[in-house]
Design a protein around this motif. Structure first.
Motif, short mmCIF file in Angstrom:
data_model
loop_
_atom_site.label_atom_id
_atom_site.label_comp_id
_atom_site.label_asym_id
_atom_site.label_seq_id
_atom_site.Cartn_x
_atom_site.Cartn_y
_atom_site.Cartn_z
N SER A 118 0.79 -1.23 0.00
CA SER A 118 0.00 0.00 0.00
C SER A 118 0.83 1.28 0.00
O SER A 118 0.27 2.36 -0.12
CB SER A 118 -0.95 0.00 1.20
N SER A 119 2.13 1.18 0.12
CA SER A 119 2.96 2.38 0.08
C SER A 119 3.29 2.74 -1.37
O SER A 119 3.51 1.86 -2.19
CB SER A 119 4.27 2.15 0.83
N GLU A 228 10.49 1.06 -18.78
CA GLU A 228 9.26 1.20 -18.01
C GLU A 228 9.57 1.26 -16.51
O GLU A 228 9.54 0.25 -15.80
CB GLU A 228 8.29 0.04 -18.30
N PRO A 229 9.85 2.46 -16.00
CA PRO A 229 10.15 2.58 -14.57
C PRO A 229 8.95 2.15 -13.72
O PRO A 229 7.79 2.35 -14.12
CB PRO A 229 10.42 4.08 -14.39
N CYS A 230 9.24 1.54 -12.60
CA CYS A 230 8.17 1.07 -11.71
C CYS A 230 7.45 2.25 -11.07
O CYS A 230 8.08 3.20 -10.61
CB CYS A 230 8.76 0.19 -10.61
N ARG A 231 6.13 2.15 -11.06
CA ARG A 231 5.30 3.08 -10.25
C ARG A 231 4.75 2.25 -9.12
O ARG A 231 4.03 1.28 -9.35
CB ARG A 231 4.17 3.67 -11.11
N TYR A 232 5.08 2.61 -7.89
CA TYR A 232 4.79 1.74 -6.75
C TYR A 232 3.43 2.03 -6.13
O TYR A 232 2.90 3.13 -6.23
CB TYR A 232 5.88 1.90 -5.68
N GLY A 233 2.91 1.00 -5.47
CA GLY A 233 1.64 1.16 -4.76
C GLY A 233 0.66 0.11 -5.22
O GLY A 233 1.03 -0.95 -5.74
N ILE A 234 -0.62 0.40 -5.01
CA ILE A 234 -1.68 -0.51 -5.44
C ILE A 234 -2.49 0.17 -6.55
O ILE A 234 -2.34 1.37 -6.78
CB ILE A 234 -2.58 -0.92 -4.25
N VAL A 235 -3.29 -0.63 -7.22
CA VAL A 235 -4.02 -0.10 -8.38
C VAL A 235 -4.83 1.13 -7.97
O VAL A 235 -4.82 2.14 -8.67
CB VAL A 235 -4.94 -1.20 -8.97
#
Ligand code: ZN
Ligand code: ZN
Lengths: 301, 110
Positions: A118-119, A228-235
């Motif tokens: 969730s972060s 494609e850099p990671c975008r963190y978190g949840i949908v």
């Protein structure tokens, strides 16, 4: 041996703290890339600390069930045997892969695991954002076959601890890629960054604990791509840093959906369907997000 | 635990959050709502959020800490939402993010 003589996680706590301070210091000096948001960090640390509460409440019951199963074991693996530790290293890691995949693919178990994701940050403090509701979700049952095979509860607990400690250091952007051979076999910061990413291309991949080989074996491996850099978190990211929201939002959402369900089929869909399942398909699931992403890529390819 | 969070605060390592401009808001909305065409878009007065219309949907983007949260709602609901103390207050009907506040002194905009 029933009770573990050591707890790898407890032993590693000073290392966790020092490593977080080191990551912050190196980032402050500009030597590594990472981001820390103080409220996000506080929430992650509090989730890690609070994890002990349900552990105390349910730990005894889980231990008792494990002992009962162990008492009905089909073999006996001597605690001191090297071959036993080699065997449990692979078997526990395979169990972890199954647990982790299950925890992403079915909503009831996702409700317990989602808080780890969730972060919107990916740093060493994120590793400590652990579930409070794993015991209630019952995923610990997946480790019972190890006791039935003859591994003692102590040995299982120690190997689970080793796995958790291993997975701490991979929660960082400070490490780019490890040597090729290491990336090929082991779970690494790069592989686990992908696991924490919410880009449709990266969803539901890299469930590994220590060894990435299981993802390669079962078709869930996705390498990190420079383009494609990671975008963190949840949908659907959380709207604040409230720790109770982090711990319980998916459970509450699931029970709210169940209360609106019009049939047993809908109840089952909301509980054991994939996260995002809805009767009319109006909500997004990982599969629908990936399908839309693929469709959007198609004309360019 | 508080000490570690204090060290993190002291280090000032949050992601930079410059006010959104049109291009950045569109890029973020495209990430959040792939394939959705934007009929029109409004950036909030403080540059920390945006609302876009896509057919019958309102696409909402707002800052939380040093990140963004996105949700969609029926356009009619958003168009009829009230402005309170200079903020457009939106009920998102979602336990994960129950409400959003975006700095709009007046709403709806044309
Ligand atoms: Zn996960
Ligand atoms: Zn993780």
């Amino acid at each position: 041996m029933l009770h573990a003589p050591i707890d790898p996680v407890t032993l590693a706590v000073p290392f966790f703290i020092l490593a977080i301070i080191l990551e912050i210091a190196l980032a402050r000096l500009g030597w590594v890339k990472t981001h820390y948001e103080p409220r996000d960090t506080l929430t992650s640390l509090a989730m890690g600390l609070g994890r002990g509460i349900p552990g105390v409440l349910l730990g005894g019951m889980i231990f008792a069930v494990t002992v009962v199963v162990y008492n009905h074991r089909i073999f006996t693996v001597p605690f001191g045997a090297v071959w036993g530790w080699v065997a449990i290293f692979f078997l526990e890691d395979l169990t972890y892969y199954g647990f982790h995949r299950f925890s992403h693919e079915r909503r009831f178990w996702w409700a317990a695991h989602v808080n780890h994701h969730s972060s919107q940050h990916y740093n060493l403090s994120t590793a400590l954002r652990q579930t409070w509701t794993g015991g209630i979700a019952g995923t610990w049952c997946l480790w019972l076959p190890l006791a039935w095979l003859g591994f003692s509860p102590a040995q299982i607990a120690i190997q689970q601890g080793i796995s958790l400690v291993y997975q701490f250091w991979i929660h960082t952007e400070a490490v780019g890629r490890m040597p090729t051979w290491f990336e090929a076999v082991m779970n690494t910061p790069s592989h686990h960054r992908v696991h924490h990413a919410r880009n449709p291309r990266y969803l539901d991949s890299n469930y590994a604990g220590i060894l990435i080989i299981w993802d390669k074996l079962f078709g869930t491996f996705q390498p990190e791509l420079d383009e494609e850099p990671c975008r963190y978190g949840i949908v659907k990211n959380l709207g604040d840093f409230n720790i109770l929201r982090v711990a319980f939002h998916e459970w509450i959402g699931m029970f709210a959906d169940i209360s609106q369900a019009k049939s047993l089929r809908e109840v089952l869909g909301y509980v054991i369907g994939p996260p995002g399942w809805s009767p009319d398909g109006s909500r997004d699931t990982s599969a629908s997000l990936k399908a839309r992403w693929r469709a959007l890529q198609a004309p360019a390819e | 635990m508080l000490l570690l969070a204090a060290i993190a605060a002291w280090a000032h390592l949050a992601k930079p959050m410059p006010p959104l401009d049109g291009a950045e808001a569109r890029r973020r909305l495209a990430d959040e709502f792939p394939g959705k065409a934007l009929d029109c878009m409004w950036i909030s007065d403080d540059g920390r959020g945006a609302v876009a219309r896509s057919g019958g949907l309102a696409l909402i983007l707002y800052a939380v800490g040093d990140g963004y949260v996105a949700r969609d709602l029926p356009w009619d609901q958003v168009a009829a939402s009230p402005v309170q103390d200079g903020c457009l207050a939106l009920k998102l009907h979602d336990m994960a993010a129950p409400r959003a506040k975006l700095a709009f002194a007046t709403w709806p905009l044309n």
